[in-house]
Design a protein around this motif. Sequence first.
Motif, short mmCIF file in Angstrom:
data_model
loop_
_atom_site.label_atom_id
_atom_site.label_comp_id
_atom_site.label_asym_id
_atom_site.label_seq_id
_atom_site.Cartn_x
_atom_site.Cartn_y
_atom_site.Cartn_z
N ILE A 119 -71.07 66.15 11.67
CA ILE A 119 -71.87 67.15 12.35
C ILE A 119 -71.23 68.48 11.99
CG2 ILE A 119 -72.68 68.02 14.58
CD1 ILE A 119 -72.38 65.11 15.62
N PHE A 120 -72.00 69.42 11.53
CA PHE A 120 -71.45 70.62 10.91
C PHE A 120 -71.06 71.74 11.87
CE2 PHE A 120 -73.73 68.40 7.57
CZ PHE A 120 -72.71 68.31 6.63
N ARG A 121 -70.83 71.42 13.12
CA ARG A 121 -70.36 72.45 14.04
C ARG A 121 -68.85 72.56 14.06
NH1 ARG A 121 -72.28 68.60 18.09
NH2 ARG A 121 -70.45 67.52 18.88
N SER A 122 -68.17 71.53 13.54
CA SER A 122 -66.71 71.51 13.56
C SER A 122 -66.23 70.47 12.54
CB SER A 122 -66.24 71.13 14.97
OG SER A 122 -64.98 70.52 14.95
N PRO A 123 -65.04 70.67 11.94
CA PRO A 123 -64.51 69.66 11.01
C PRO A 123 -64.20 68.32 11.68
CG PRO A 123 -63.31 71.72 10.79
CD PRO A 123 -64.21 71.86 11.97
N GLN A 124 -64.07 68.31 13.01
CA GLN A 124 -63.78 67.07 13.73
C GLN A 124 -65.03 66.44 14.34
OE1 GLN A 124 -62.18 70.00 14.77
NE2 GLN A 124 -60.22 69.76 13.77
N ALA A 125 -66.21 67.02 14.11
CA ALA A 125 -67.43 66.52 14.76
C ALA A 125 -68.13 65.49 13.89
CB ALA A 125 -68.37 67.69 15.05
N PHE A 126 -68.36 64.33 14.47
CA PHE A 126 -69.06 63.24 13.80
C PHE A 126 -70.04 62.62 14.79
CE2 PHE A 126 -65.16 63.57 11.46
CZ PHE A 126 -65.52 63.31 10.15
N GLU A 127 -71.13 62.08 14.25
CA GLU A 127 -72.01 61.25 15.07
C GLU A 127 -71.21 60.03 15.47
OE1 GLU A 127 -75.68 58.34 14.07
OE2 GLU A 127 -75.88 60.40 13.32
N PHE A 128 -71.30 59.64 16.73
CA PHE A 128 -70.53 58.50 17.20
C PHE A 128 -71.12 57.22 16.61
CE2 PHE A 128 -69.02 55.22 20.05
CZ PHE A 128 -67.68 55.53 20.09
N THR A 129 -70.29 56.46 15.92
CA THR A 129 -70.67 55.17 15.35
C THR A 129 -69.59 54.15 15.69
OG1 THR A 129 -69.51 55.59 13.26
CG2 THR A 129 -71.83 56.30 13.39
N ASP A 130 -69.89 52.90 15.42
CA ASP A 130 -68.89 51.85 15.65
C ASP A 130 -67.63 52.10 14.83
OD1 ASP A 130 -70.60 50.56 17.42
OD2 ASP A 130 -71.40 49.22 15.89
N GLU A 131 -67.81 52.62 13.59
CA GLU A 131 -66.66 52.88 12.74
C GLU A 131 -65.79 54.00 13.32
OE1 GLU A 131 -69.78 52.56 11.59
OE2 GLU A 131 -69.75 51.13 9.94
N LEU A 140 -56.67 58.23 16.67
CA LEU A 140 -56.52 58.87 15.37
C LEU A 140 -57.67 59.83 15.16
CD1 LEU A 140 -55.61 55.80 13.13
CD2 LEU A 140 -54.06 57.58 13.95
N GLY A 141 -57.35 61.05 14.77
CA GLY A 141 -58.38 62.03 14.49
C GLY A 141 -58.96 61.86 13.10
N VAL A 142 -60.21 62.20 12.96
CA VAL A 142 -60.89 62.17 11.67
C VAL A 142 -61.45 63.57 11.44
CG1 VAL A 142 -62.77 61.13 10.33
CG2 VAL A 142 -61.50 59.74 11.97
N VAL A 143 -61.29 64.08 10.23
CA VAL A 143 -61.85 65.39 9.90
C VAL A 143 -62.65 65.27 8.61
CG1 VAL A 143 -60.01 66.72 11.03
CG2 VAL A 143 -59.80 66.12 8.63
N HIS A 144 -63.58 66.20 8.44
CA HIS A 144 -64.36 66.22 7.20
C HIS A 144 -64.28 67.60 6.57
CE1 HIS A 144 -67.81 68.36 9.04
NE2 HIS A 144 -67.60 67.59 10.10
N GLY A 145 -64.49 67.63 5.27
CA GLY A 145 -64.47 68.89 4.56
C GLY A 145 -64.98 68.70 3.15
N TRP A 146 -65.37 69.78 2.54
CA TRP A 146 -65.85 69.74 1.16
C TRP A 146 -65.12 70.80 0.37
CZ3 TRP A 146 -68.72 68.34 5.23
CH2 TRP A 146 -69.49 67.19 5.09
N VAL A 147 -65.00 70.55 -0.93
CA VAL A 147 -64.43 71.53 -1.83
C VAL A 147 -65.57 72.00 -2.74
CG1 VAL A 147 -62.76 71.90 -3.69
CG2 VAL A 147 -62.18 70.40 -1.77
N VAL A 148 -65.74 73.31 -2.83
CA VAL A 148 -66.79 73.87 -3.67
C VAL A 148 -66.45 73.66 -5.13
CG1 VAL A 148 -68.02 75.98 -4.29
CG2 VAL A 148 -67.38 75.55 -1.90
N ASP A 149 -67.41 73.21 -5.89
CA ASP A 149 -67.24 73.05 -7.32
C ASP A 149 -66.97 74.41 -7.94
OD1 ASP A 149 -67.62 72.78 -10.10
OD2 ASP A 149 -69.14 71.22 -9.83
N PRO A 150 -65.87 74.58 -8.67
CA PRO A 150 -65.52 75.90 -9.22
C PRO A 150 -66.57 76.44 -10.19
CG PRO A 150 -63.95 74.24 -9.98
CD PRO A 150 -64.87 73.57 -9.01
N THR A 151 -67.40 75.58 -10.77
CA THR A 151 -68.43 76.08 -11.69
C THR A 151 -69.57 76.74 -10.94
OG1 THR A 151 -69.60 73.95 -11.72
CG2 THR A 151 -67.87 74.30 -13.38
N TRP A 152 -69.64 76.59 -9.62
CA TRP A 152 -70.69 77.21 -8.82
C TRP A 152 -70.36 78.65 -8.48
CZ3 TRP A 152 -72.23 73.10 -4.63
CH2 TRP A 152 -72.73 71.98 -5.28
N ALA A 153 -69.11 79.03 -8.57
CA ALA A 153 -68.70 80.37 -8.16
C ALA A 153 -69.06 81.43 -9.16
CB ALA A 153 -67.19 80.38 -7.91
#
Length: 153
Positions: A119-131, A140-153
């Motif tokens: 869920i894109f409101r926070s790096p720690q926000a996820f839809e609650f699932t069994d996993e 244990l905390g889980v975080v998400h993030g993306w790295v921008v492809d340098p060719t896009w800049a």
Amino acid sequence: MGRGGGGPEAAAAGPVFRVRRVAFRGREAPVVMQNENGPCPLLGVVNALLLRGALALRGSEATDVQLEALLALVAGRLLDANARATGEGADHAENQRKNVADAIALLPKLATGVDVNPIFRSPQAFEFTDEIAIFDMLDLGVVHGWVVDPTWA
């Protein structure tokens, strides 16, 4: 690194993971290494718990550990970490036992990858699932993030 063993017994036992010792916060701690490239949330869970001191490898597991042993260690930790709930009323205790049993049944999925919905409101926000519940039950905390492809800049 390839799979360990080589004989029919090793194939039947499942993947074997190498264990490496690393310096961590002033002590030597074991970490379990991937045996093939690809996702393995199980190793993330195991290594976080090993570094936290919530799991320990013993005996022959000090250099190599089988998938089944890792699953058993995490299952035991789930049971231990959630045992206190039994004193909080019969309904809550029964619900917690079911949650732990469901989480243990899902543990083998952690060896190949899990589907999570960020869920894109926070790096720690996820839809609650069994996993995601497995991580929560192990504190244990889980975080998400993306790295921008340098060719896009």
